[in-house]
Design a protein around this motif. Structure first.
Motif, PDB file in Angstrom:
ATOM      1  N   PRO A 136      12.720   3.435  -2.475  1.00  0.00           N
ATOM      2  CA  PRO A 136      12.984   2.473  -1.390  1.00  0.00           C
ATOM      3  C   PRO A 136      11.818   2.328  -0.412  1.00  0.00           C
ATOM      4  O   PRO A 136      11.552   1.230   0.085  1.00  0.00           O
ATOM      5  CB  PRO A 136      14.224   3.053  -0.697  1.00  0.00           C
ATOM      6  CG  PRO A 136      14.884   3.885  -1.721  1.00  0.00           C
ATOM      7  CD  PRO A 136      13.776   4.472  -2.510  1.00  0.00           C
ATOM      8  N   TYR A 137      11.136   3.418  -0.127  1.00  0.00           N
ATOM      9  CA  TYR A 137       9.995   3.356   0.785  1.00  0.00           C
ATOM     10  C   TYR A 137       8.901   2.458   0.224  1.00  0.00           C
ATOM     11  O   TYR A 137       8.367   1.582   0.925  1.00  0.00           O
ATOM     12  CB  TYR A 137       9.466   4.768   1.026  1.00  0.00           C
ATOM     13  CG  TYR A 137       8.203   4.827   1.856  1.00  0.00           C
ATOM     14  CD1 TYR A 137       8.222   4.502   3.209  1.00  0.00           C
ATOM     15  CD2 TYR A 137       6.996   5.205   1.282  1.00  0.00           C
ATOM     16  CE1 TYR A 137       7.070   4.556   3.976  1.00  0.00           C
ATOM     17  CE2 TYR A 137       5.830   5.266   2.048  1.00  0.00           C
ATOM     18  CZ  TYR A 137       5.872   4.940   3.382  1.00  0.00           C
ATOM     19  OH  TYR A 137       4.737   4.983   4.134  1.00  0.00           O
ATOM     20  N   THR A 180       7.626   5.865  -8.438  1.00  0.00           N
ATOM     21  CA  THR A 180       8.156   5.246  -7.213  1.00  0.00           C
ATOM     22  C   THR A 180       7.445   3.942  -6.896  1.00  0.00           C
ATOM     23  O   THR A 180       8.087   2.961  -6.480  1.00  0.00           O
ATOM     24  CB  THR A 180       8.031   6.216  -6.026  1.00  0.00           C
ATOM     25  OG1 THR A 180       6.666   6.661  -5.914  1.00  0.00           O
ATOM     26  CG2 THR A 180       8.944   7.405  -6.178  1.00  0.00           C
ATOM     27  N   TYR A 206      17.322   5.211   0.926  1.00  0.00           N
ATOM     28  CA  TYR A 206      16.369   5.593   1.967  1.00  0.00           C
ATOM     29  C   TYR A 206      17.079   5.898   3.278  1.00  0.00           C
ATOM     30  O   TYR A 206      16.587   6.663   4.113  1.00  0.00           O
ATOM     31  CB  TYR A 206      15.352   4.467   2.153  1.00  0.00           C
ATOM     32  CG  TYR A 206      14.163   4.825   3.000  1.00  0.00           C
ATOM     33  CD1 TYR A 206      13.312   5.855   2.618  1.00  0.00           C
ATOM     34  CD2 TYR A 206      13.877   4.134   4.174  1.00  0.00           C
ATOM     35  CE1 TYR A 206      12.213   6.191   3.391  1.00  0.00           C
ATOM     36  CE2 TYR A 206      12.773   4.459   4.950  1.00  0.00           C
ATOM     37  CZ  TYR A 206      11.950   5.489   4.555  1.00  0.00           C
ATOM     38  OH  TYR A 206      10.866   5.832   5.313  1.00  0.00           O
TER      39      TYR A 206
END
Length: 521
Positions: A389-390, A302, A332
């Motif tokens: 996405p975070y 990630t 997200y």
């Protein structure tokens, strides 16, 4: 003069406000005391102790001026104690017991349940119901005798037991009730007790008969032993296993046990099972290693994907950057459980779009849910999609903090974009991301929702004592032990594993705090 009157008025009002305050505190103290006594009487000792500590502390703080400063801190401390510390203490306490679906009751309650069991014995009489206005009369008769016993009129009442005094009388007039009426009122008839002239009591044993019932077990109050009235077998409470267990004439334990059992303390037994029982040890170690690998790979992937995409969408020469940012952030914005269920359909082996595409391009159809390695790969792919996405949003913000002078100086030295990434961007991003990466590792260490919705821990491992799957994490493994155990829900063992998970996550929290301290020092 007006000043003196104001002071006098204040002096008159102060005792009244104080009286109201102490009256309210007294009423609250009485109410909480009553609730604590009720909890203690019901055997909820931990709840009673916790309520006593919190209520007494709160009453002291809000009733004492010297503890005024604690009034603002107390609600937070009380909430943390009630919703964090108390569940933790309860979990640790359960870990040292045999608490399970077969051993939920206290010893006194389990003994009471066993003493309430009865068996049919003695005489059996045929019964019939006859209408008596809006009420009914019960008639008992024996095939071997012409005498009939009739009760006084009564009304059906399924909510409370009734005792009917039977007397020798001829059969009442009228047509006796059919099987339909008896069936409709079976619950009320089961609460009836017919007392014969000789004092014998009978209960309904079938749709046509009332029979005598006797207690199945006889209690010896001196040693708490139970004796089966039918077989004569003697049962003694085994305080190690938590069951009434049969003994032979020599006092040796036999295999037969009575259910329900009762909860007893077993010390470190559940923790030792994890270490010594091969049916638990092997899946536990395997799941523990997979949990660490899963959490590490998820964090690495990630962060890597998020960082690369953040660099791409921040590239000044890229056209349509706003559209790309919105599209990349969409995973997200969608609730995780919806995305997981969608991916579960996409990875379907027979009808999923992913396998249809792979079959058309390469002629392969991976067994995403039945093969352990492909199932693990699928979980990592899905979790990377949900988590990047975070990290991308974080990296986009951190990239703006990197001075442009560094890139201008590297450009003058003839550095390539790849050299800029590995020598400038990555070192400057990785340090502020370290605490967040540790927090992400701790979160994925307990990522129960992903496993439960996507694979439910499958494919299952073979030859294990407890239910375990190849894709189970420690948290989902604990859940399956607690609620899906084939031999009974083992809450004690699940609590022991949950305690171990707490220690591991606690260690990660300490590392996170140290990393944060290093960052800000």
């Amino acid at each position: 003069m007006p000043v003196a009157q104001t002071g006098l008025t204040a002096q008159k009002k102060w005792p009244l406000s104080q009286a109201i305050k102490w009256l309210a505190i007294g009423l609250l103290a009485c109410l909480t005391g009553y609730l604590i006594v009720l909890m203690y009487a019901q055997g909820e000792y931990l709840f009673a102790v916790m309520a006593l500590i919190l209520s007494s502390t709160g009453l002291y703080i809000y009733g004492n001026r010297r503890a005024y400063s604690w009034r603002y801190v107390y609600p937070g401390l009380a909430g943390m104690s009630l919703f964090v510390l108390f569940p933790l203490i309860c979990t640790i306490a359960i870990a040292f017991t045999n608490y399970s679906s077969t051993n939920q009751l206290t010893f006194e309650r389990a003994q009471s349940v066993l003493m309430g069991r009865e068996f049919q014995g003695g005489k059996a009489l045929n019964f019939a119901l006859y209408p008596a206005g809006e009420q009914w009369q019960l008639a008992l008769s024996s095939p071997d005798s012409s005498e009939t016993l009739v009760s006084p009129p009564f009304a059906f009442n399924a909510a409370a037991p009734q005792t009917l005094e039977m007397t020798p009388k001829p059969l009442p007039n009228g047509e006796k009730a059919g099987l339909r009426i008896i069936t409709q009122n079976r619950q009320a008839l089961a609460r009836l007790m017919a007392r014969l002239p000789d004092g014998t009591t009978l209960r309904m044993s079938s749709l046509r008969q009332f029979s005598g019932t006797q207690p199945l077990y006889q209690l010896n109050k001196e040693n708490q032993q139970l004796t089966d009235a039918q077989t004569g077998v003697v049962y003694r409470p085994n305080m190690e296993s938590g069951f009434y267990q049969a003994i032979n004439p020599q006092g040796e334990w036999q295999a037969e046990k009575l259910s329900p059992g009762f909860t007893v303390g077993i010390g470190w037994g559940n923790f030792l099972r994890v270490l010594h029982d091969e049916g638990i040890q092997k899946p536990f170690l395997s799941i523990f290693v997979w949990t660490i690998v899963f959490a590490l790979l998820t964090v690495v992937l990630t962060v890597a994907v998020g960082m690369v995409l953040a660099c791409v969408v921040q590239w000044e020469e890229l056209k349509g950057k706003a559209a790309y940012r919105i599209l990349l952030i969409l995973p997200y914005a969608v609730p995780a459980f919806i995305s997981i269920l969608i991916f579960k359909g996409l990875f379907n082996q027979s009808f999923g779009e992913i396998n249809l595409m792979l079959d058309a391009l390469f002629g392969i159809k991976p067994s995403w849910f039945s093969d352990p390695w492909t199932a693990k790969s699928m979980i990592i792919i899905v979790n990377t999609w949900l988590g990047y996405p975070y990290m991308m949003i974080l990296c986009m913000g951190l990239l703006k903090a990197i001075p442009d002078d560094l890139y201008e100086a590297s450009a003058m030295d003839g550095a390539t974009p790849m050299q800029n990434f590995f020598r400038i961007t990555l070192p400057l991003l990785i340090k502020p991301l370290t605490p967040l990466m540790i927090a992400s590792f701790a979160f994925n260490f307990n990522n129960f929702v992903l496993i439960q919705l996507l694979t439910n821990g499958g494919p299952d491992m073979l030859g294990t004592t407890t239910p375990a799957g190849h894709t189970d994490l420690l948290v989902s493994y604990t859940y399956r032990i607690a609620f899906e155990g084939g031999g009974g829900q083992d809450f004690g063992l699940a609590a022991a594993i949950a305690t171990l998970i707490f220690l591991l996550v606690g260690a990660l929290a300490i590392v996170n705090l140290k990393a944060s301290r290093m960052k800000f020092d």
